[in-house]
Scaffold this motif. Sequence first.
Motif, mmCIF file in Angstrom:
data_model
loop_
_atom_site.group_PDB
_atom_site.id
_atom_site.type_symbol
_atom_site.label_atom_id
_atom_site.label_comp_id
_atom_site.label_asym_id
_atom_site.label_seq_id
_atom_site.Cartn_x
_atom_site.Cartn_y
_atom_site.Cartn_z
ATOM 1 N N ALA A 1 -1.314 -6.045 0.215
ATOM 2 C CA ALA A 1 -2.652 -6.637 0.308
ATOM 3 C C ALA A 1 -3.265 -6.379 1.680
ATOM 4 C CB ALA A 1 -2.576 -8.133 0.030
ATOM 5 N N VAL A 2 -2.495 -6.613 2.735
ATOM 6 C CA VAL A 2 -2.991 -6.397 4.097
ATOM 7 C C VAL A 2 -3.324 -4.928 4.318
ATOM 8 C CG1 VAL A 2 -2.369 -6.454 6.543
ATOM 9 C CG2 VAL A 2 -1.793 -8.393 5.071
ATOM 10 N N PHE B 1 6.910 -10.726 0.358
ATOM 11 C CA PHE B 1 6.705 -9.831 1.494
ATOM 12 C C PHE B 1 6.018 -8.544 1.052
ATOM 13 C CE2 PHE B 1 8.022 -6.413 4.321
ATOM 14 C CZ PHE B 1 7.789 -6.958 5.574
ATOM 15 N N ILE B 2 6.488 -7.956 -0.052
ATOM 16 C CA ILE B 2 5.920 -6.697 -0.556
ATOM 17 C C ILE B 2 4.456 -6.876 -0.937
ATOM 18 C CG2 ILE B 2 6.034 -5.014 -2.449
ATOM 19 C CD1 ILE B 2 9.120 -5.547 -2.431
ATOM 20 N N VAL B 3 4.149 -7.965 -1.641
ATOM 21 C CA VAL B 3 2.769 -8.231 -2.071
ATOM 22 C C VAL B 3 1.855 -8.414 -0.864
ATOM 23 C CG1 VAL B 3 1.265 -9.883 -3.249
ATOM 24 C CG2 VAL B 3 3.417 -9.178 -4.312
ATOM 25 N N VAL B 4 2.297 -9.181 0.127
ATOM 26 C CA VAL B 4 1.480 -9.436 1.323
ATOM 27 C C VAL B 4 1.225 -8.138 2.089
ATOM 28 C CG1 VAL B 4 1.461 -10.536 3.601
ATOM 29 C CG2 VAL B 4 2.151 -11.844 1.588
ATOM 30 N N VAL B 5 2.259 -7.314 2.263
ATOM 31 C CA VAL B 5 2.094 -6.046 2.997
ATOM 32 C C VAL B 5 1.097 -5.140 2.280
ATOM 33 C CG1 VAL B 5 3.251 -3.901 3.668
ATOM 34 C CG2 VAL B 5 4.350 -6.093 4.116
ATOM 35 N N SER C 1 0.367 4.758 4.175
ATOM 36 C CA SER C 1 1.676 5.217 4.673
ATOM 37 C C SER C 1 2.320 4.186 5.585
ATOM 38 C CB SER C 1 1.522 6.551 5.417
ATOM 39 O OG SER C 1 1.156 7.579 4.529
ATOM 40 N N TYR C 2 1.498 3.482 6.386
ATOM 41 C CA TYR C 2 2.048 2.456 7.269
ATOM 42 C C TYR C 2 2.601 1.292 6.451
ATOM 43 C CZ TYR C 2 -0.354 4.909 11.053
ATOM 44 O OH TYR C 2 -0.764 5.853 11.945
ATOM 45 N N GLY C 3 1.853 0.903 5.408
ATOM 46 C CA GLY C 3 2.325 -0.188 4.551
ATOM 47 C C GLY C 3 3.612 0.167 3.840
ATOM 48 N N LEU C 4 3.670 1.392 3.308
ATOM 49 C CA LEU C 4 4.880 1.829 2.609
ATOM 50 C C LEU C 4 6.066 1.920 3.576
ATOM 51 C CD1 LEU C 4 3.472 4.623 0.246
ATOM 52 C CD2 LEU C 4 4.002 2.242 -0.313
ATOM 53 N N SER C 5 5.798 2.342 4.796
ATOM 54 C CA SER C 5 6.888 2.437 5.776
ATOM 55 C C SER C 5 7.447 1.054 6.102
ATOM 56 C CB SER C 5 6.400 3.128 7.055
ATOM 57 O OG SER C 5 5.455 2.322 7.739
#
Length: 326
Positions: free
Chosen positions: A301-302, A295-299, A258-262
């Motif tokens: 992955a992290v 940016f989307i891929v990195v978020v 949820s944090y990544g999607l936000s």
Amino acid sequence: MDVSVSLWVGTIGVLVGLIVADFFIGGRKPHEVSIKEAGIWTAVWVALAAIFGGFLWWHSGSQPSGEFFAGYITEKSLSVDNLFVFILIMGKFAVPRIYQQRVLMVGVIIALVLRAVFIAGGAALVTTFSWVFYIFGAFLVWTAWKLVKDARAEEEEEEFEENRLLKSIERRFPSTDKYHGTKLFIRENGRRLMTPMLIVMLAIGTTDVLFALDSIPAIFGLTQDPYIVFTANAFALMGLRQLYFLIGGLLKKLVHLSYGLSVILGFIGVKLVLHALHESGVHVPEIGIPFSLGFIVVVLAVTTVTSLLASRKQEHAAEEPEKIDA
């Protein structure tokens, strides 16, 4: 991107053909889907999306292809969040495992048709009114904040609540409380009764509309081309059934999803506002597709790595008291 009528017709024809092939090869006979089968089909759908992205590169260049991949990855990541609710729906209606793939297949088709309507409406809005990007951007930023708030809230138990459409259908049409294979209707004592199979299919399809409220504005923040928006949604949704069985058991470990999607939704919301300002004549920098895609891929992955590390830490912490007691 210049999309002819023949390309639209051909694309829809290919997508329908893929859905039909998916049904006859893997979904016609009710059965429990194994991890191996789900993994193979998930890889097939990802490969098909990659091939389509390559086709766009060949047909129209790197820009449309980049927009498709950015949109596809965004929609795919947002669709993972849908799986949490799908699990709740399956549990509420006590769907036998051998019928779950049929439910998901039909539910996803319903969702795809409804999303097509949303996309057509969204495309008409962004074409006619440039100020709608302000609304989309503000809505995504608000959704991002709400996701963080919900993720931080401690909820001991989640329950699925039927929407108004389902409640209305159940009130007006008599139904049985037992499953009768994959039948949607049966005749009992001369009465035509609706089975839980039809109700749960409608639940899956119509509930997805709620998720489309944030995913459709999100992808319009990456591209305003209706063709790319539709195809990215189609490929993301059509592999959702297999993804359900593949990572269903891992969903609880994605504690930071949820944090990544936000972060992604907030980023796209800011991108939309900057685009709206640019369209209004204000000289502000715009965020390009290559940066957005990266940016989307990195978020993601992290988020995945930190989720797995946090889950492992929680498991170790839970094991310690057991070792002490032993």
